[in-house]
Design an enzyme around this catalytic site. Sequence first.
Site, PDB file in Angstrom:
ATOM      1  N   VAL A  10       6.128  39.246 -13.833  1.00 27.35           N
ATOM      2  CA  VAL A  10       5.777  40.383 -12.977  1.00 27.35           C
ATOM      3  C   VAL A  10       5.134  41.508 -13.795  1.00 27.35           C
ATOM      4  CG1 VAL A  10       6.707  42.144 -11.428  1.00 27.35           C
ATOM      5  CG2 VAL A  10       7.554  39.806 -11.285  1.00 27.35           C
ATOM      6  N   ASN A  92      21.624  42.413 -15.984  1.00 26.52           N
ATOM      7  CA  ASN A  92      20.469  43.313 -16.055  1.00 26.52           C
ATOM      8  C   ASN A  92      20.844  44.771 -16.315  1.00 26.52           C
ATOM      9  OD1 ASN A  92      18.645  41.295 -15.881  1.00 26.52           O
ATOM     10  ND2 ASN A  92      18.120  41.591 -13.727  1.00 26.52           N
ATOM     11  N   VAL A 115      11.632  48.167 -11.447  1.00 27.02           N
ATOM     12  CA  VAL A 115      11.331  46.943 -10.685  1.00 27.02           C
ATOM     13  C   VAL A 115      12.471  45.929 -10.805  1.00 27.02           C
ATOM     14  CG1 VAL A 115       9.683  45.045 -10.396  1.00 27.02           C
ATOM     15  CG2 VAL A 115       8.848  47.310 -11.060  1.00 27.02           C
ATOM     16  N   ASN A 117      15.656  43.713 -10.740  1.00 30.23           N
ATOM     17  CA  ASN A 117      16.677  43.583  -9.688  1.00 30.23           C
ATOM     18  C   ASN A 117      18.095  43.548 -10.236  1.00 30.23           C
ATOM     19  OD1 ASN A 117      15.412  43.477  -7.107  1.00 30.23           O
ATOM     20  ND2 ASN A 117      14.490  41.509  -7.672  1.00 30.23           N
ATOM     21  N   HIS A 172      16.713  47.096  -1.072  1.00 34.34           N
ATOM     22  CA  HIS A 172      15.796  46.004  -1.405  1.00 34.34           C
ATOM     23  C   HIS A 172      16.689  44.799  -1.702  1.00 34.34           C
ATOM     24  CE1 HIS A 172      12.421  43.773  -2.846  1.00 34.34           C
ATOM     25  NE2 HIS A 172      12.960  43.618  -4.044  1.00 34.34           N
TER      26      HIS A 172
HETATM   27  P1  NAI Z   1      10.528  37.240 -16.421  1.00 34.07           P
HETATM   28  O1  NAI Z   1      11.716  36.497 -16.919  1.00 34.07           O
HETATM   29  O2  NAI Z   1       9.234  36.500 -16.299  1.00 34.07           O
HETATM   30  O3  NAI Z   1      10.251  38.526 -17.325  1.00 34.07           O
HETATM   31  C1  NAI Z   1      11.246  39.403 -17.741  1.00 34.07           C
HETATM   32  C2  NAI Z   1      10.871  39.855 -19.144  1.00 34.07           C
HETATM   33  O4  NAI Z   1      11.793  40.869 -19.556  1.00 34.07           O
HETATM   34  C3  NAI Z   1      10.912  38.737 -20.191  1.00 34.07           C
HETATM   35  O5  NAI Z   1       9.650  38.575 -20.801  1.00 34.07           O
HETATM   36  C4  NAI Z   1      11.954  39.231 -21.191  1.00 34.07           C
HETATM   37  O6  NAI Z   1      11.685  38.891 -22.527  1.00 34.07           O
HETATM   38  C5  NAI Z   1      11.887  40.741 -20.959  1.00 34.07           C
HETATM   39  N1  NAI Z   1      13.056  41.440 -21.497  1.00 34.07           N
HETATM   40  C6  NAI Z   1      14.354  41.091 -21.379  1.00 34.07           C
HETATM   41  N2  NAI Z   1      15.122  41.999 -22.026  1.00 34.07           N
HETATM   42  C7  NAI Z   1      14.285  42.930 -22.573  1.00 34.07           C
HETATM   43  C8  NAI Z   1      14.478  44.091 -23.353  1.00 34.07           C
HETATM   44  N3  NAI Z   1      15.700  44.491 -23.722  1.00 34.07           N
HETATM   45  N4  NAI Z   1      13.394  44.801 -23.721  1.00 34.07           N
HETATM   46  C9  NAI Z   1      12.142  44.407 -23.357  1.00 34.07           C
HETATM   47  N5  NAI Z   1      11.908  43.298 -22.606  1.00 34.07           N
HETATM   48  C10 NAI Z   1      12.963  42.576 -22.224  1.00 34.07           C
HETATM   49  O7  NAI Z   1      10.959  37.843 -15.011  1.00 34.07           O
HETATM   50  P2  NAI Z   1       9.989  38.410 -13.879  1.00 34.07           P
HETATM   51  O8  NAI Z   1       9.709  37.309 -12.918  1.00 34.07           O
HETATM   52  O9  NAI Z   1       8.871  39.137 -14.516  1.00 34.07           O
HETATM   53  O10 NAI Z   1      10.963  39.453 -13.141  1.00 34.07           O
HETATM   54  C11 NAI Z   1      11.402  40.612 -13.813  1.00 34.07           C
HETATM   55  C12 NAI Z   1      12.428  41.367 -12.976  1.00 34.07           C
HETATM   56  O11 NAI Z   1      11.780  41.929 -11.833  1.00 34.07           O
HETATM   57  C13 NAI Z   1      13.569  40.507 -12.433  1.00 34.07           C
HETATM   58  O12 NAI Z   1      14.783  41.210 -12.471  1.00 34.07           O
HETATM   59  C14 NAI Z   1      13.146  40.247 -11.006  1.00 34.07           C
HETATM   60  O13 NAI Z   1      14.230  39.922 -10.164  1.00 34.07           O
HETATM   61  C15 NAI Z   1      12.525  41.579 -10.671  1.00 34.07           C
HETATM   62  N6  NAI Z   1      11.631  41.594  -9.526  1.00 34.07           N
HETATM   63  C16 NAI Z   1      11.723  42.677  -8.702  1.00 34.07           C
HETATM   64  C17 NAI Z   1      10.889  42.809  -7.627  1.00 34.07           C
HETATM   65  C18 NAI Z   1      11.005  44.019  -6.748  1.00 34.07           C
HETATM   66  O14 NAI Z   1      10.450  44.032  -5.659  1.00 34.07           O
HETATM   67  N7  NAI Z   1      11.694  45.069  -7.168  1.00 34.07           N
HETATM   68  C19 NAI Z   1       9.881  41.781  -7.312  1.00 34.07           C
HETATM   69  C20 NAI Z   1       9.840  40.702  -8.265  1.00 34.07           C
HETATM   70  C21 NAI Z   1      10.700  40.621  -9.339  1.00 34.07           C
END
Ligand code: NAI
Length: 304
Positions: A10, A92, A115, A117, A172
Site C-alpha cells: 500500500v 501493529n 493507514v 489497521n 473502518h
Molecule cells: P505490507 O506487508 O505489504 O507492507 C507493510 C510494510 O511495513 C512492510 O514493508 C514492512 O517491512 C513495513 N514495516 C513493518 N514494521 C516497520 C517499522 N517498524 N518501520 C518501518 N516499516 C515497517 O502491507 P500492506 O498491504 O502495505 O498494508 C499495510 C497496512 O495498511 C496494513 O496494516 C493493512 O491492513 C493496512 N491497510 C489499511 C487500509 C485502510 O483503508 N486504512 C487499506 C489497506 C491496507
Amino acid sequence: MIGFIGAGRVGAQAALEVASQGVDDLVLVDIIDGLAEGEALDISHKISETGVDVSVTGSTDFSLLRGSDVVVITAGLARKPGMTRMDLLGKNAGIVASVAKEMAKHSPEATAITVTNPMDVMNYVVIRASGFKKRRVVGMGGLLDLSRFKYILSKKLGVSRSSINALVIGEHGENMLPLGRYTTVGGVPLTALLNGKEMAEAIEGTRKIAIEVISKKGATVDAPGNAIARMVRSVIDDRRQVLPASAYLEGEYGVSGVSIGVPLMLGRDGVERIFELDLDGPEKGAFTKGVTTIREGIASLPAF
Ligand code: NAI
C-alpha cells in the site's frame, strides 16, 4: 516533502500515485533493507519516462523524513483471509507507536495520515505516541469504503460512478456505516432509488468487499493508494476537501476520546473542521457500536 513510513504494497502504491501527480518530493522509509530504496528507484524510473520532475528516495533511515509536511503511515502487518482488522491490533500497536515517535522526532511539523489497521485505533496510537496536536493526525478509511460503496451502487443502479455522491462514516471495520440517506445520484436521493432490501444489500456488500479482494489477490492496494493520494493532496495543496476520514472526537457526535470516521475538511493544518450529521436510530446504533469497538481496542492497547 511527503514522507511514507512503510514501503510495502500500500505504501509503495500510494507513493507511486502521489509521485505520478508531481505534487512534491517523496521519501520512503521501511525496516526491510533495500525495499524502500528499490521502490523509490522503480517509481523514479516510471516518472522519468512520463516527464515528472520530483525526487523520490528510499532508505531504512528515519532521519530522511526531516522536513516532511505530510507523513503517511502504512507500516505494520496486513490482514490475511479470515482475519478482521481488529485481529492486527496487538502486533501493529507497537510498530505504529515506534514509527510515530520517529516521525515526531524528524518531522515535528508534519500532518500525519494513518493507514495501518485497525486504522481508527492506530490513529489514536499515532496521536498519543507522536504528541502531535490531535487535529494534525487523520486516518484513511472512509474514503476507501466510499469508493467501494460507489462501485456497488453503480452496478446496482447501472449508472455512471461519476454521478454518485456517497458518504461512509463510522469505524473502518465491521461496523462501518455507509450512509444511504446522505447519498445522492445526480442530486436524486438514493433512498428514492433503492428499496429497504436493496439498500441493506449495498451496505452489507460495502462492509464485506475488502476481504473478498484480500482472499483473491492477497491485499487491497490500488483503491487504498488512490484514497491516500487524495488525502495527501488535500493537505499539501491546502485543498480543504470535505471527505470522510478518522478524526479524534472531543464531543462531536456526543463522543470523546476515540478516533472514528466522520465527514471533515482536510487542509494544510490537517482536520480543519468536523461536520456533524443527524443520524437516525439504526445509523446511530452502528456508529455507537463502532465507537464501543474502538474504545475496547484502545483499552486493550499494550503500554507504549
Ligand atoms: P505490507 O506487508 O505489504 O507492507 C507493510 C510494510 O511495513 C512492510 O514493508 C514492512 O517491512 C513495513 N514495516 C513493518 N514494521 C516497520 C517499522 N517498524 N518501520 C518501518 N516499516 C515497517 O502491507 P500492506 O498491504 O502495505 O498494508 C499495510 C497496512 O495498511 C496494513 O496494516 C493493512 O491492513 C493496512 N491497510 C489499511 C487500509 C485502510 O483503508 N486504512 C487499506 C489497506 C491496507
